[in-house]
Enzyme design. Structure first.
Site, PDB file in Angstrom:
ATOM      1  N   ARG A 169       0.828  -1.209   0.000  1.00  0.00           N
ATOM      2  CA  ARG A 169       0.000   0.000   0.000  1.00  0.00           C
ATOM      3  C   ARG A 169       0.865   1.263   0.000  1.00  0.00           C
ATOM      4  O   ARG A 169       0.530   2.258  -0.637  1.00  0.00           O
ATOM      5  CB  ARG A 169      -0.951  -0.010   1.201  1.00  0.00           C
ATOM      6  CG  ARG A 169      -2.026   1.083   1.118  1.00  0.00           C
ATOM      7  CD  ARG A 169      -3.097   0.926   2.170  1.00  0.00           C
ATOM      8  NE  ARG A 169      -2.584   1.105   3.514  1.00  0.00           N
ATOM      9  CZ  ARG A 169      -3.290   0.933   4.625  1.00  0.00           C
ATOM     10  NH1 ARG A 169      -4.563   0.555   4.553  1.00  0.00           N
ATOM     11  NH2 ARG A 169      -2.750   1.104   5.804  1.00  0.00           N
ATOM     12  N   LYS A 190      -2.525   6.993   1.157  1.00  0.00           N
ATOM     13  CA  LYS A 190      -2.267   7.383   2.545  1.00  0.00           C
ATOM     14  C   LYS A 190      -1.215   8.491   2.504  1.00  0.00           C
ATOM     15  O   LYS A 190      -0.027   8.253   2.693  1.00  0.00           O
ATOM     16  CB  LYS A 190      -1.790   6.150   3.330  1.00  0.00           C
ATOM     17  CG  LYS A 190      -2.283   6.136   4.753  1.00  0.00           C
ATOM     18  CD  LYS A 190      -2.114   4.784   5.390  1.00  0.00           C
ATOM     19  CE  LYS A 190      -1.934   4.881   6.875  1.00  0.00           C
ATOM     20  NZ  LYS A 190      -2.994   5.565   7.618  1.00  0.00           N
ATOM     21  N   GLU A 194     -15.756   7.027   6.204  1.00  0.00           N
ATOM     22  CA  GLU A 194     -14.993   6.346   7.264  1.00  0.00           C
ATOM     23  C   GLU A 194     -14.758   7.325   8.397  1.00  0.00           C
ATOM     24  O   GLU A 194     -15.172   8.489   8.314  1.00  0.00           O
ATOM     25  CB  GLU A 194     -13.662   5.837   6.706  1.00  0.00           C
ATOM     26  CG  GLU A 194     -12.803   6.945   6.112  1.00  0.00           C
ATOM     27  CD  GLU A 194     -11.552   6.431   5.406  1.00  0.00           C
ATOM     28  OE1 GLU A 194     -11.040   5.360   5.753  1.00  0.00           O
ATOM     29  OE2 GLU A 194     -11.084   7.141   4.498  1.00  0.00           O
TER      30      GLU A 194
HETATM   31  N1  PMP Z   1      -9.058   5.076   7.356  1.00  0.00           N
HETATM   32  C1  PMP Z   1      -8.114   6.021   7.516  1.00  0.00           C
HETATM   33  C2  PMP Z   1      -8.411   7.404   7.060  1.00  0.00           C
HETATM   34  C3  PMP Z   1      -6.878   5.696   8.095  1.00  0.00           C
HETATM   35  O1  PMP Z   1      -5.944   6.623   8.244  1.00  0.00           O
HETATM   36  C4  PMP Z   1      -6.658   4.355   8.504  1.00  0.00           C
HETATM   37  C5  PMP Z   1      -5.342   3.941   9.080  1.00  0.00           C
HETATM   38  N2  PMP Z   1      -4.941   4.672  10.165  1.00  0.00           N
HETATM   39  C6  PMP Z   1      -7.682   3.418   8.363  1.00  0.00           C
HETATM   40  C7  PMP Z   1      -8.854   3.806   7.752  1.00  0.00           C
HETATM   41  C8  PMP Z   1      -7.495   1.996   8.773  1.00  0.00           C
HETATM   42  O2  PMP Z   1      -6.614   1.336   7.901  1.00  0.00           O
HETATM   43  P1  PMP Z   1      -5.692   0.132   8.380  1.00  0.00           P
HETATM   44  O3  PMP Z   1      -6.616  -0.898   8.924  1.00  0.00           O
HETATM   45  O4  PMP Z   1      -4.984  -0.310   7.171  1.00  0.00           O
HETATM   46  O5  PMP Z   1      -4.806   0.672   9.438  1.00  0.00           O
END
Ligand code: PMP
Length: 285
Positions: A52, A151, A184
């Site tokens: 990622r 990200k 989210e």
């Molecule tokens: N949404 C956002 C905006 C995030 O920054 C993150 C990670 N901190 C997540 C969802 C969760 O992703 P992951 O399970 O890959 O940590």
């Protein structure tokens, strides 16, 4: 053993780990990052996180000066150098030192650094009792702007939503997308349970494709719980039987109140608990 930060190929002390004020990561938020947990000294889903990171970098036309294999090794080496078994690892790639002005081509060398630390996103008692959240007025990035799958180092929309949550006396905010559907939370993905089925917004809703989200979807499938990736409204959250959030830092945490509406029984529900228990078993086995 003192703490060590990996910076451009060297393990240095936190005091030595410095980035220039001319780095475009600082000037413009121009860069990408990852957050990875280790449990008992094992990095959870390392390959997925490295992938990622490279995808995010590709999305912003940033070349990472390491191969994915080298990056994986550097992350492992940094974890070991810090002597922590249960840790949170932050990997950052910056555009590098450039001139004042946006042109990324004037940045010669991107910087890479890796920090190993501990993280507690929410107080432990909230993992038992569940969290209260609000929906924020600040919307998630439009997918045709910086796509939320990237990200990137620009989390300002999410920070504004987090401020709204804190102002409202809560710790977390649900962000909606440009169409008004649930996207989210500020650093977590959202799930609800309704009639024993699991629902979560699709990637096309403009969200980060969470690695914990993927894990929960896989666990649900194995447990025979039906999962649907569907657009959700705020109202769908209000009338859910259960709601929970997932993320590397947050892990799995129940939500019991949204915009002052009590969700289900007002306590973490049975389906969420089953999924959280299985997630804990997998990460800590
Ligand atoms: N949404 C956002 C905006 C995030 O920054 C993150 C990670 N901190 C997540 C969802 C969760 O992703 P992951 O399970 O890959 O940590």
């Amino acid at each position: 053993m003192g703490r060590k930060v990996w910076l451009n190929g060297r393990l240095v002390s936190p005091e030595e780990a410095k980035i220039s004020v001319f780095d475009h990561a600082l000037l413009y938020g121009d860069g990408v990052f990852e957050g990875i947990r280790s449990y008992g000294g094992r990095l959870f889903r390392l390959e997925e996180h490295v992938r990622r990171l490279f995808d995010s970098a590709n999305g912003i036309r940033l070349a990472i000066p390491l191969t994915p294999e080298e990056m994986g090794k550097a992350i492992t080496e940094t974890l070991e150098a810090n002597g922590l078994k249960d840790a949170y690892v932050r990997v950052v790639v910056t555009r590098g030192v450039g001139t004042l002005g946006l042109d990324p081509n004037r940045c010669k060398d991107s910087a890479v650094f890796i920090i190993v630390d501990k993280i507690t996103l929410y107080p432990p008692e909230l993992y038992e009792n569940g969290l209260e959240v609000i929906t924020a007025a600040t919307m998630r990035n439009h997918p045709n702007a910086v796509n939320p799958r990237i990200k990137s180092l620009n989390y300002l929309n999410n920070i504004l939503a987090k401020i709204e949550a804190i102002d409202a006396g809560t710790l977390e905010a649900v962000m909606l997308n440009h169409q008004g559907f649930v996207a989210e939370c500020t650093g977590d993905n959202v799930f609800i349970v309704r009639d024993d089925r699991l629902f979560t917004p699709p990637i096309a809703a403009g969200i980060l494709k969470g690695i914990t989200r993927d894990e929960i979807i896989a666990i649900a499938a194995e447990l025979g719980i039906e999962v649907r990736e569907e657009n959700l409204t705020r109202y769908d959250l209000y009338v859910a039987d259960e709601c929970f959030l997932t993320g590397t830092a947050a892990e799995v945490v129940s939500v019991v109140r949204i915009d002052k509406r009590t969700i289900g029984s007002g306590k973490p529900g049975p389906v969420s608990r089953r999924l959280a228990d299985e997630f804990h078993r997998r990460t800590r086995q």
